[in-house]
Design a protein around this motif. Structure first.
Motif, PDB file in Angstrom:
ATOM      1  N   VAL A  34       0.847  -1.208   0.000  1.00  0.00           N
ATOM      2  CA  VAL A  34       0.000   0.000   0.000  1.00  0.00           C
ATOM      3  C   VAL A  34       0.874   1.246   0.000  1.00  0.00           C
ATOM      4  N   LEU A  35       0.447   2.233  -0.782  1.00  0.00           N
ATOM      5  CA  LEU A  35       1.174   3.500  -0.857  1.00  0.00           C
ATOM      6  C   LEU A  35       0.226   4.654  -0.578  1.00  0.00           C
ATOM      7  N   LEU A  36       0.716   5.638   0.173  1.00  0.00           N
ATOM      8  CA  LEU A  36      -0.030   6.878   0.426  1.00  0.00           C
ATOM      9  C   LEU A  36       0.838   8.047   0.002  1.00  0.00           C
TER      10      LEU A  36
ATOM     11  N   GLU B 106       4.952   7.682 -10.422  1.00  0.00           N
ATOM     12  CA  GLU B 106       4.872   6.422 -11.154  1.00  0.00           C
ATOM     13  C   GLU B 106       6.028   5.491 -10.769  1.00  0.00           C
ATOM     14  N   LYS B 107       7.201   6.068 -10.498  1.00  0.00           N
ATOM     15  CA  LYS B 107       8.337   5.262 -10.073  1.00  0.00           C
ATOM     16  C   LYS B 107       8.060   4.611  -8.720  1.00  0.00           C
ATOM     17  N   GLU B 108       7.450   5.378  -7.808  1.00  0.00           N
ATOM     18  CA  GLU B 108       7.119   4.844  -6.487  1.00  0.00           C
ATOM     19  C   GLU B 108       6.056   3.747  -6.579  1.00  0.00           C
ATOM     20  N   MET B 109       5.182   3.846  -7.585  1.00  0.00           N
ATOM     21  CA  MET B 109       4.092   2.881  -7.728  1.00  0.00           C
ATOM     22  C   MET B 109       4.448   1.721  -8.655  1.00  0.00           C
ATOM     23  N   SER B 110       5.709   1.636  -9.053  1.00  0.00           N
ATOM     24  CA  SER B 110       6.099   0.619 -10.025  1.00  0.00           C
ATOM     25  C   SER B 110       6.387  -0.747  -9.397  1.00  0.00           C
ATOM     26  N   SER B 111       6.343  -0.828  -8.072  1.00  0.00           N
ATOM     27  CA  SER B 111       6.626  -2.100  -7.400  1.00  0.00           C
ATOM     28  C   SER B 111       5.587  -3.147  -7.784  1.00  0.00           C
ATOM     29  N   PRO B 112       6.016  -4.359  -8.168  1.00  0.00           N
ATOM     30  CA  PRO B 112       5.061  -5.408  -8.577  1.00  0.00           C
ATOM     31  C   PRO B 112       4.191  -5.906  -7.428  1.00  0.00           C
TER      32      PRO B 112
ATOM     33  N   LEU C 297       2.873  -3.953  -5.109  1.00  0.00           N
ATOM     34  CA  LEU C 297       1.947  -2.902  -4.685  1.00  0.00           C
ATOM     35  C   LEU C 297       0.532  -3.211  -5.182  1.00  0.00           C
ATOM     36  N   ILE C 298      -0.421  -3.207  -4.252  1.00  0.00           N
ATOM     37  CA  ILE C 298      -1.806  -3.526  -4.598  1.00  0.00           C
ATOM     38  C   ILE C 298      -2.671  -2.270  -4.660  1.00  0.00           C
ATOM     39  N   LEU C 299      -2.453  -1.348  -3.720  1.00  0.00           N
ATOM     40  CA  LEU C 299      -3.312  -0.168  -3.607  1.00  0.00           C
ATOM     41  C   LEU C 299      -2.462   1.073  -3.396  1.00  0.00           C
ATOM     42  N   SER C 300      -2.779   2.130  -4.142  1.00  0.00           N
ATOM     43  CA  SER C 300      -2.099   3.420  -3.981  1.00  0.00           C
ATOM     44  C   SER C 300      -3.145   4.511  -3.801  1.00  0.00           C
ATOM     45  N   LEU C 301      -2.934   5.355  -2.787  1.00  0.00           N
ATOM     46  CA  LEU C 301      -3.835   6.473  -2.512  1.00  0.00           C
ATOM     47  C   LEU C 301      -3.051   7.763  -2.730  1.00  0.00           C
ATOM     48  N   VAL C 302      -3.478   8.559  -3.683  1.00  0.00           N
ATOM     49  CA  VAL C 302      -2.765   9.784  -4.025  1.00  0.00           C
ATOM     50  C   VAL C 302      -3.709  10.978  -3.881  1.00  0.00           C
TER      51      VAL C 302
ATOM     52  N   LEU D 153      -7.217   6.867  -6.614  1.00  0.00           N
ATOM     53  CA  LEU D 153      -6.998   5.535  -6.048  1.00  0.00           C
ATOM     54  C   LEU D 153      -6.561   4.611  -7.171  1.00  0.00           C
ATOM     55  N   TYR D 154      -5.421   3.986  -6.988  1.00  0.00           N
ATOM     56  CA  TYR D 154      -4.917   3.025  -7.963  1.00  0.00           C
ATOM     57  C   TYR D 154      -5.058   1.623  -7.390  1.00  0.00           C
ATOM     58  N   ALA D 155      -5.847   0.802  -8.036  1.00  0.00           N
ATOM     59  CA  ALA D 155      -5.931  -0.618  -7.694  1.00  0.00           C
ATOM     60  C   ALA D 155      -5.064  -1.348  -8.706  1.00  0.00           C
ATOM     61  N   GLN D 156      -3.891  -1.813  -8.250  1.00  0.00           N
ATOM     62  CA  GLN D 156      -2.837  -2.277  -9.160  1.00  0.00           C
ATOM     63  C   GLN D 156      -2.492  -1.106 -10.068  1.00  0.00           C
ATOM     64  N   ASP D 157      -2.684  -1.221 -11.358  1.00  0.00           N
ATOM     65  CA  ASP D 157      -2.353  -0.109 -12.260  1.00  0.00           C
ATOM     66  C   ASP D 157      -3.599   0.607 -12.779  1.00  0.00           C
ATOM     67  N   VAL D 158      -4.753   0.252 -12.240  1.00  0.00           N
ATOM     68  CA  VAL D 158      -6.001   0.847 -12.721  1.00  0.00           C
ATOM     69  C   VAL D 158      -6.387   2.032 -11.840  1.00  0.00           C
TER      70      VAL D 158
END
Length: 262
Positions: free
Chosen positions: A100-102, A116-122, A124-129, A137-142
């Motif tokens: 998870v990334l915030l 995008e570099k921070e979210m490039s980890s394979p 990583l499931i969820l990113s909140l920006v 909200l990124y669910a994987q790359d969506v």
């Protein structure tokens, strides 16, 4: 109970005898539907267990990470089409766990490439920006983008509750994952059996033999049983041979050929 025990013993004997002496595979033609269905479910379950264990380990990690990230979210409210922090920050920040990334970037400190570099980890499931004008909200790359002008009233408590729900519903999510793993595995086993039966049908044509397709499916089920169980055991130890599906099919066809040849 006694009937189930008899069914289990007869299937085990048939599988064992066919593996030792391929000619015994012909006895699978008379296998009862209930016995065939029982064996099919057993093979599907054996394939699903390693899949479920891998997925559940990831789910546990994600649930723990979601709780960690929830504690890092600063107090805020979205009002008048803007993100209003209780304690304004001159600089943004990025908090990241394995899954998870915030990112708080309402001052546009980070470039899109940096994010995008921070979210490039394979993993990583969820990113909140939180950007300058939207919550993404990124669910994987969506991505799911919610402009602040459409999010009035949302606060930090709303996001924290969402993240902590992943921990509270872990058991329910695990049950859903188990059922999904079994469904996927059942489809995989069925596809393997169909491929074996189709190749066997061609083989039977060349050998001028006659078998009904349902009989070939039953024979394929018995022929594939030990290879499927063997590779499922390897998968349980995190060993995934590159050609295991192809190997199961080839072994099944090999046993078909030896069972049918004069």
């Amino acid at each position: 109970m006694m009937q189930k025990a008899v069914i289990t013993i007869s299937i085990v004997s048939l599988v064992k005898n066919s593996f030792i002496e391929p000619k015994q595979l012909l006895a699978a033609k008379t296998l009862k539907k209930s016995s065939a269905f029982f064996l099919f479910c057993l093979l599907s379950l054996s394939v699903s267990i390693p899949l479920f264990l891998d997925g559940y380990a990831t789910l546990e990690k994600f649930s723990a990470d979601a709780g960690v990230i929830a504690d890092k979210i600063p107090s805020f409210t979205i009002a008048d089409s803007a993100l209003l922090l209780d304690e304004p920050k001159d600089k943004g920040f990025i908090h990241k766990t394995d899954t998870v990334l915030l990112a708080l970037d309402n001052q546009e400190v980070y470039t899109q490439r940096e994010l995008e570099k921070e979210m490039s980890s394979p993993d990583l499931i969820l990113s909140l920006v939180f950007s300058k004008d939207a919550f993404i909200l990124y669910a994987q790359d969506v991505p799911f983008r919610l402009p602040y002008e459409q999010a009035d009233g949302i606060s930090d408590e709303s996001i924290k509750k969402l993240l902590r729900n992943f921990s509270s519903t872990q058991f329910f999510s695990g049950v859903i994952m188990l059922l999904f793993s079994f469904f996927i595995s059942s489809f995989s086993v069925l596809l393997t059996l169909l491929i074996i039966a189709l190749f066997a049908n061609v083989l039977i044509g060349f050998m001028r033999k006659k078998l009904l397709f349902r009989e070939m499916l039953k024979m394929a089920l018995i022929a594939a049983a030990i290879p499927v169980l063997f590779f499922s055991l390897l998968n349980g130890f995190d060993i995934y041979p590159m050609v295991q599906d192809e190997a199961i099919v080839l072994i099944g066809i090999f046993y078909f050929y030896n069972a049918l040849k004069d």
